[in-house]
Design a protein around this motif. Structure first.
Motif, short mmCIF file in Angstrom:
data_model
loop_
_atom_site.label_atom_id
_atom_site.label_comp_id
_atom_site.label_asym_id
_atom_site.label_seq_id
_atom_site.Cartn_x
_atom_site.Cartn_y
_atom_site.Cartn_z
N LEU A 91 39.47 39.45 46.15
CA LEU A 91 38.72 40.49 45.45
C LEU A 91 38.10 39.94 44.16
N ASP A 92 38.87 39.13 43.44
CA ASP A 92 38.36 38.51 42.21
C ASP A 92 37.18 37.60 42.50
N ARG A 93 37.29 36.83 43.56
CA ARG A 93 36.21 35.91 43.92
C ARG A 93 34.95 36.69 44.30
N TYR A 94 35.12 37.80 45.04
CA TYR A 94 33.97 38.56 45.48
C TYR A 94 33.33 39.35 44.33
N PHE A 95 34.15 40.09 43.58
CA PHE A 95 33.63 40.95 42.52
C PHE A 95 33.49 40.24 41.18
N GLY A 96 34.10 39.08 41.02
CA GLY A 96 34.08 38.39 39.73
C GLY A 96 34.98 39.14 38.75
N ALA A 110 36.08 46.69 49.62
CA ALA A 110 37.51 46.43 49.49
C ALA A 110 38.22 46.64 50.83
N TYR A 111 37.84 47.69 51.55
CA TYR A 111 38.41 47.93 52.87
C TYR A 111 38.02 46.82 53.84
N TYR A 112 36.78 46.38 53.78
CA TYR A 112 36.33 45.31 54.66
C TYR A 112 37.12 44.03 54.41
N ILE A 113 37.33 43.70 53.15
CA ILE A 113 38.09 42.50 52.79
C ILE A 113 39.53 42.63 53.28
N LEU A 114 40.13 43.79 53.06
CA LEU A 114 41.50 44.01 53.52
C LEU A 114 41.59 43.90 55.04
N ASP A 115 40.58 44.43 55.74
CA ASP A 115 40.58 44.35 57.20
C ASP A 115 40.41 42.92 57.70
N GLU A 116 39.76 42.08 56.92
CA GLU A 116 39.64 40.67 57.31
C GLU A 116 40.96 39.93 57.10
N ILE A 117 41.75 40.36 56.13
CA ILE A 117 43.03 39.71 55.84
C ILE A 117 44.13 40.20 56.77
N LYS A 129 38.11 30.45 52.24
CA LYS A 129 36.74 30.05 52.57
C LYS A 129 36.21 30.82 53.77
N THR A 130 37.05 30.99 54.78
CA THR A 130 36.64 31.73 55.97
C THR A 130 36.32 33.17 55.62
N ILE A 131 37.17 33.78 54.82
CA ILE A 131 36.94 35.17 54.44
C ILE A 131 35.68 35.29 53.59
N ALA A 132 35.46 34.36 52.67
CA ALA A 132 34.25 34.37 51.86
C ALA A 132 33.01 34.24 52.74
N ARG A 133 33.09 33.39 53.76
CA ARG A 133 31.97 33.22 54.68
C ARG A 133 31.72 34.50 55.48
N ILE A 135 32.49 37.59 54.59
CA ILE A 135 31.98 38.62 53.69
C ILE A 135 30.51 38.38 53.39
N ALA A 136 30.13 37.12 53.19
CA ALA A 136 28.72 36.78 52.96
C ALA A 136 27.87 37.15 54.18
N ALA A 137 28.41 36.89 55.37
CA ALA A 137 27.69 37.26 56.59
C ALA A 137 27.53 38.77 56.69
N GLN A 138 28.57 39.50 56.33
CA GLN A 138 28.51 40.97 56.35
C GLN A 138 27.47 41.47 55.35
N ASP A 139 27.45 40.90 54.15
CA ASP A 139 26.46 41.29 53.15
C ASP A 139 25.03 41.00 53.64
N ALA A 140 24.84 39.86 54.30
CA ALA A 140 23.52 39.51 54.84
C ALA A 140 23.11 40.51 55.92
N LEU A 141 24.06 40.91 56.75
CA LEU A 141 23.77 41.92 57.79
C LEU A 141 23.36 43.25 57.17
#
Length: 161
Positions: A91-96, A110-117, A129-133, A135-141
């Motif tokens: 969450l810190d990495r995503y939201f800063g 936050a729910y999406y990140i939790l569901d990935e974990i 790194k996988t989760i960051a990738r 999440i970035a793909a989800q944001d691009a979509l």
């Protein structure tokens, strides 16, 4: 197995819940009320594990938020503390430097990140790194979908003139 995840503020306001075991709505409200009251009343120097209804509740406070997970009594509490810390790091990495307002206004992320974990109450992905990738793909979509919706509405607006 993790039975549920709760995030609540120091005032006891619920910011995120995820239920992996079946609870009725009435039971959920009672659980939230009981646990938030029990955890908020504990001193900061006390252990972060609480025995509750035959289960263990593991919690940790980060800034103004309490991250709380209920696990089976035979599960490892330290592993759950690590999962909580891992979730906060992502969450810190995503939201800063995540704060309560980030979770209020971007709860879907936050729910999406939790569901990935976690899936079905079990740790699914342990690579940041996988989760960051993902999440970035989800944001691009999401951005692509917004652009397509805007272009379609522009076409419709042009056609109706």
């Amino acid at each position: 197995m993790i039975n549920f995840v709760l995030l609540f503020s120091r005032q006891g306001k619920v910011r995120l819940t995820k239920w992996y075991s079946p609870y009725s709505q009435k039971e959920r409200s009672k659980v939230i009320r009981e646990l938030s009251g029990a955890i908020l009343s504990r001193g900061p120097k006390l252990c972060k594990f609480v025995e509750w209804r035959g289960c263990k509740v593991v919690y940790r406070r980060y800034a103004s938020l309490y991250f709380c997970m209920c696990i089976d009594s035979e599960d490892n509490e330290l592993e759950i503390l690590e999962i909580i810390h891992y979730f906060v790091e992502i969450l810190d990495r995503y939201f800063g430097s995540v704060c309560e307002l980030d979770l209020i206004f971007n709860f879907h992320k936050a729910y999406y990140i939790l569901d990935e974990i976690l899936i079905a109450g079990e740790l699914q992905e342990s690579s940041k790194k996988t989760i960051a990738r993902l999440i970035a793909a989800q944001d691009a979509l999401v951005e692509t979908a917004k652009e397509q919706a805007n272009s379609i509405s522009n076409v419709i607006a042009q056609a109706t003139k």
